[in-house]
Design an enzyme around this catalytic site. Structure first.
Site, PDB file in Angstrom:
ATOM      1  N   ASP A   1     -25.545  44.888 -13.386  1.00 24.86           N
ATOM      2  CA  ASP A   1     -25.426  46.204 -12.770  1.00 24.86           C
ATOM      3  C   ASP A   1     -26.069  46.135 -11.384  1.00 24.86           C
ATOM      4  OD1 ASP A   1     -25.937  49.020 -12.198  1.00 24.86           O
ATOM      5  OD2 ASP A   1     -25.539  49.360 -14.321  1.00 24.86           O
TER       6      ASP A   1
ATOM      7  N   HIS B   1     -23.665  53.789 -17.324  1.00 31.01           N
ATOM      8  CA  HIS B   1     -23.670  52.411 -16.829  1.00 31.01           C
ATOM      9  C   HIS B   1     -23.281  51.433 -17.935  1.00 31.01           C
ATOM     10  CE1 HIS B   1     -25.596  52.891 -12.755  1.00 31.01           C
ATOM     11  NE2 HIS B   1     -25.584  54.119 -13.255  1.00 31.01           N
TER      12      HIS B   1
END
Ligand code: UDP
Length: 459
Positions: free
Chosen positions: A110, A20
């Site tokens: 995110d 990520h």
């Protein structure tokens, strides 16, 4: 504040795992290369792993500053703590910049962290959600979130037919949907990605128009994303960001030099590069089968086995000829994949690894283990034609004979040539998407223009 040059200040907030941090940090670099001030805010535990020129790096807290997720030891507990401590410390960070010449104008978070949008809105700034998986996967999860697709999905209810997606068999579905009770907290998190999308200003996805046009179109009424990928360092694609050869984040020490020296001694396209990414944990039996397959294939191999996994490697394998193969704990994967000696990528099909293999034109053998990897592997094999998916036996294990068979298919013969042609084709298409006037580049430019307009209003 009077600054005619100010194009806005974006704080980018990744979920703090390698798969990520990499794409979000890469997005920050893209924005910085277009004149936007970009700050990456990551947890105190991971902040030391970031080293990226032109990006400002700041720490926030997940409540586990010494050990991150492992210190928490439990997903629910970790996510709850991150939401609370992350909200508090991200708020402080935004306030810190308030009366400077570069106040924060947008938080790109995110999609695993929807609470970051609440923080942005409370501070009166804009927010964008960044999805780190494929449009196909987003299509499935968003339909479940909106009640348009019911769980459980079973072998009897498949193949799953959704607009824009190929028919998906049970084995192609994300494991959180095949077995909803296996990781309830992760499933809840995957669904929570869609909860804030009616308030968000932008949605970004690490994919690109030519790769997933139909998949994105099929779900556009629920999930309207700007496709800005592939978020792979510029040196491997458009080369417009000087010196951008790595993501600029490594949670483990990369032993790339040793690997490169070893690769230099190997003939073109002769080496199998194997990696299961940053999270997958194999059983001893699975390790033994892969080791056996590699030995039987008689090919050169470079296998990345994280130090926490090394104890599961069979002893006989470690005693094999070092000239034949190499096992290291971590490396800069892109440098390996772009090396001319590498001919095949045995991958767990994490979305970043999949995009990297595709962008660098390396044919793949998918050995997916969990989460969305199964769906990614389906696309690698059947839709993009750039690899094969290894078949598991009834115990879910890829046996050595199967691995040898896949290696034969990908490394030699007519099908191998076709996969290489497709891989090279996709490499060019990926490059075009992110190059000047490419579809992803245009989406990023549009975002930058909107940010600039917002920034100039503040001025
Ligand atoms: N990676 C790396 N070195 C390694 C193995 C992996 O730099 O030895 C990087 C890889 O390039 C990718 C990321 O780690 O960007 C893994 O992300 P992915 O989505 O493929 O899988 P995850 O780790 O999230 O399961």
């Amino acid at each position: 504040m009077e600054n005619k040059e100010f194009k806005g200040h974006v704080i980018v907030v990744p979920y703090p795992s390698q798969g990520h941090i990499n794409p979000l940090l890469q997005f920050a670099k893209r924005l910085a290369s277009k004149g936007v001030k970009a700050t990456l805010a990551t947890t105190r535990y991971t902040v030391g792993s970031i080293c990226a020129p032109h990006i400002c790096v700041e720490a926030i807290s997940d409540g586990f500053d010494e050990g991150g997720y492992s210190q928490a030891g439990n997903v629910e507990f970790y996510l709850k703590s991150f939401r609370e401590q992350g909200s508090r410390t991200l708020t402080q960070l935004i306030r810190k910049f308030k009366h400077t010449g570069t106040p924060v104008t947008c938080v790109v978070y995110d999609s695993f962290l929807p609470w970051a949008l609440d923080v942005a809105k409370q501070q009166g700034i804009h927010g964008g959600s960044f999805f780190t998986n494929s449009a196909a996967v987003c299509s499935i999860f968003s339909r479940i979130h909106h009640g348009r697709l019911a769980l459980p999905l079973t072998p009897e209810t498949t193949p799953l037919m959704l607009p824009g997606l190929p028919p998906l068999n049970f084995r192609d579905l994300p494991t959180f949907l095949r077995f909803p009770d296996s990781y309830p907290a992760y499933l809840a998190m995957k669904l929570s990605q869609f909860t804030t999308l009616n308030q968000v200003d932008w949605v970004f996805a690490n994919t690109f128009e030519d790769l997933e046009r139909e998949e994105a179109k099929g779900v556009s009424e629920l999930w309207r994303a700007k496709m800005i990928g592939p978020m792979v360092p510029s040196a491997y694609l458009d080369e417009r960001i000087k010196g951008d050869r790595g993501y600029g984040s490594s949670l483990w020490k990369p032993l790339s030099e040793e690997c490169m020296e070893w690769l230099e001694t190997k003939p073109s396209k002769s080496v199998v590069y194997i990696s299961f990414g940053s999270m997958v944990s194999l059983t001893e039996e699975e390790m033994e089968e892969i080791a056996g397959g590699l030995k039987e294939s008689e090919l050169h191999y470079l296998w990345i086995v994280r130090s926490s996994e090394q104890k599961k490697l069979p002893k006989w394998f470690l005693d094999l000829d070092k000239e034949k193969g190499m096992v290291v704990t971590w490396c800069n994967q892109l440098e390996m994949l772009s090396h001319p000696a590498v001919g095949c990528f045995v991958t767990h099909c994490g979305w970043n690894s999949t995009l990297e293999g595709l962008s660098l034109g390396v044919p793949m053998i998918g050995v997916p283990k969990w989460a969305d990897q199964l769906t990614d592997a389906k696309f690698v094999e059947d839709i993009w034609g750039i690899g094969v998916r290894a078949k598991e036996d009834e115990e879910g294990v890829v046996r050595r004979e199967e691995l040898v068979k896949c290696l034969d298919e990908v490394m030699q013969g007519e099908r191998s040539r076709e996969m290489k042609r497709n891989a090279n084709k996709w490499k060019e298409i990926a490059k075009k998407a992110i190059s000047e006037r490419g579809s992803s580049d245009e989406c990023i430019n549009e975002f930058v223009q909107q940010l600039t307009a917002i920034a100039q209003q503040i001025n």
